[in-house]
Design an enzyme around this catalytic site. Structure first.
Site, mmCIF file in Angstrom:
data_model
loop_
_atom_site.group_PDB
_atom_site.id
_atom_site.type_symbol
_atom_site.label_atom_id
_atom_site.label_comp_id
_atom_site.label_asym_id
_atom_site.label_seq_id
_atom_site.Cartn_x
_atom_site.Cartn_y
_atom_site.Cartn_z
ATOM 1 N N SER A 1 104.881 116.426 79.041
ATOM 2 C CA SER A 1 106.083 117.224 79.261
ATOM 3 C C SER A 1 107.361 116.389 79.425
ATOM 4 O O SER A 1 108.241 116.747 80.199
ATOM 5 C CB SER A 1 105.890 118.188 80.444
ATOM 6 O OG SER A 1 104.836 119.102 80.153
ATOM 7 N N GLU B 1 98.628 109.597 80.183
ATOM 8 C CA GLU B 1 98.952 111.009 80.005
ATOM 9 C C GLU B 1 98.094 111.848 80.947
ATOM 10 O O GLU B 1 96.941 112.161 80.629
ATOM 11 C CB GLU B 1 98.668 111.437 78.561
ATOM 12 C CG GLU B 1 99.507 110.741 77.523
ATOM 13 C CD GLU B 1 99.700 111.603 76.278
ATOM 14 O OE1 GLU B 1 100.852 111.782 75.871
ATOM 15 O OE2 GLU B 1 98.710 112.122 75.736
ATOM 16 N N ASN C 1 104.210 112.790 69.038
ATOM 17 C CA ASN C 1 102.874 113.254 68.649
ATOM 18 C C ASN C 1 103.051 114.705 68.214
ATOM 19 O O ASN C 1 103.149 115.594 69.060
ATOM 20 C CB ASN C 1 101.923 113.140 69.850
ATOM 21 C CG ASN C 1 100.581 113.808 69.586
ATOM 22 O OD1 ASN C 1 100.270 114.161 68.449
ATOM 23 N ND2 ASN C 1 99.785 113.972 70.644
ATOM 24 N N GLY D 1 101.791 119.520 77.803
ATOM 25 C CA GLY D 1 102.086 120.838 77.244
ATOM 26 C C GLY D 1 102.221 121.934 78.293
ATOM 27 O O GLY D 1 102.250 123.108 77.975
ATOM 28 N N GLU E 1 93.183 115.649 74.163
ATOM 29 C CA GLU E 1 92.721 116.807 73.384
ATOM 30 C C GLU E 1 91.517 116.423 72.524
ATOM 31 O O GLU E 1 90.600 117.226 72.325
ATOM 32 C CB GLU E 1 93.876 117.369 72.537
ATOM 33 C CG GLU E 1 94.881 118.095 73.429
ATOM 34 C CD GLU E 1 96.310 118.120 72.919
ATOM 35 O OE1 GLU E 1 96.548 117.868 71.722
ATOM 36 O OE2 GLU E 1 97.207 118.389 73.734
ATOM 37 N N HIS F 1 93.271 110.533 72.624
ATOM 38 C CA HIS F 1 94.112 111.577 73.231
ATOM 39 C C HIS F 1 93.213 112.558 73.995
ATOM 40 O O HIS F 1 92.100 112.859 73.564
ATOM 41 C CB HIS F 1 94.907 112.303 72.140
ATOM 42 C CG HIS F 1 95.946 113.204 72.701
ATOM 43 N ND1 HIS F 1 95.641 114.447 73.197
ATOM 44 C CD2 HIS F 1 97.280 113.035 72.898
ATOM 45 C CE1 HIS F 1 96.755 115.000 73.672
ATOM 46 N NE2 HIS F 1 97.755 114.170 73.497
ATOM 47 N N LYS G 1 101.064 116.661 66.895
ATOM 48 C CA LYS G 1 99.853 117.497 66.993
ATOM 49 C C LYS G 1 99.707 118.310 65.702
ATOM 50 O O LYS G 1 100.130 117.839 64.641
ATOM 51 C CB LYS G 1 99.902 118.369 68.256
ATOM 52 C CG LYS G 1 100.157 117.508 69.504
ATOM 53 C CD LYS G 1 99.901 118.193 70.797
ATOM 54 C CE LYS G 1 100.219 117.230 71.936
ATOM 55 N NZ LYS G 1 99.924 117.796 73.244
HETATM 56 P P1 PGA Z 1 103.654 117.150 75.673
HETATM 57 O O1 PGA Z 1 102.403 116.371 74.993
HETATM 58 O O2 PGA Z 1 104.834 116.224 75.567
HETATM 59 O O3 PGA Z 1 103.800 118.393 74.836
HETATM 60 O O4 PGA Z 1 103.266 117.425 77.074
HETATM 61 C C1 PGA Z 1 102.214 114.995 75.171
HETATM 62 C C2 PGA Z 1 100.988 114.551 74.404
HETATM 63 O O5 PGA Z 1 99.985 115.275 74.412
HETATM 64 O O6 PGA Z 1 100.980 113.477 73.765
#
Ligand code: PGA
Length: 252
Positions: free
Chosen positions: A212, A167, A9, A173, A97, A95, A11
């Site tokens: 992460s 998640e 992903n 993140g 976010e 997601h 982003k």
């Molecule tokens: P990350 O993000 O691996 O940077 O923690 C995962 C995601 O949001 O899909």
């Protein structure tokens, strides 16, 4: 045996030249994958590039969001038929976010899930709790509520044509990965909940972990019985890290 799926992903990162370098670095290193699949979910403007660069590789591509509407006066939105124009296989739906920053509620996420499937796209349907919810011991309630919204409109059979991604918001993140045991517990809960509606769908459902994941922790996570690969944010922007994660999925 369920196949493992690792999806990047990206982003809101990348540009034409960085993307080209990243994709061209990972393609040859993943050419021999046969026990795991891998995909990248790129920003909309780069779908054309992803299709052009990846079409003769074994890496799939997709988008990070979609509109639940087919077409019309929805300024700034992108429809499923537009994603089909670029031969997307996957689209991330719900997601955290999108939920937290763009007000996508459970009903909107469910509508997007249905729209994606109607167009033949495979939704990567994200669920997960915040730190506050985990500390309040309501992780399972939150995940169940998020799943029920989709189950209510799409039905359990539809999940067979989707990917689920657990998640935990507190691990995204932040560098704080859920331990393999913490993640496995929620994955088992998710699979058990689906099994109560259909044992067959539950047994076949790919449930990714996201939050992460790195080359260094992927194998431990992916060796848990109900963790079928990962949804990878930050580490998917590094060819070395992403390849290491995909290879971990291939080897476990
Ligand atoms: P990350 O993000 O691996 O940077 O923690 C995962 C995601 O949001 O899909």
């Amino acid at each position: 045996m369920r196949e493992k799926l690792v999806a990047g992903n990206w982003k809101m990162h990348g540009n034409l030249s960085e993307n080209k370098a990243l994709l061209e670095a990972i393609i040859p290193q993943l050419a021999d994958l046969n026990r795991a699949s891998c995909a990248v979910c790129v920003p909309y403007p780069y779908l054309f590039q992803a299709q052009a660069v990846l079409q003769n590789s074994n890496i799939s591509w997709g988008a990070q969001n979609l509109s639940q509407h087919e077409k019309g006066a929805y300024t700034g939105e992108v429809s499923t038929s537009m994603l089909q124009d670029f031969a997307c296989k996957y689209v991330i739906v719900g997601h955290s976010e999108r939920r937290a920053l763009y007000g996508e509620d459970d009903a909107t996420v469910a509508a997007k899930f249905v729209a994606a499937q109607k167009a033949g796209l495979t939704p990567i349907f994200c669920v997960g709790e915040t730190l506050e919810e985990r500390e309040g011991n309501i992780t399972e309630q939150v995940v169940a509520r998020q799943m029920d919204a989709v189950l209510a409109v799409a039905g359990v059979a539809a999940l067979a044509k989707s990917v689920l991604a657990y998640e935990p918001v507190w691990a995204i993140g932040t560098g704080k990965t859920a331990s393999p045991e913490q993640a496995q517990a929620v994955h088992a809960f998710i699979r058990g909940k689906i099994a109560s509606a259909s044992a067959e769908v539950a047994a076949g459902l790919v449930i990714q972990y996201g939050g992460s994941v790195k080359g260094a922790n992927a194998a431990q996570l992916f060796s848990m019985p109900d963790i079928d690969g990962g949804l990878i944010g930050g580490a998917s922007l590094s060819a070395d890290e992403f390849v290491a994660i995909c290879r971990a999925a291939q080897q476990v």
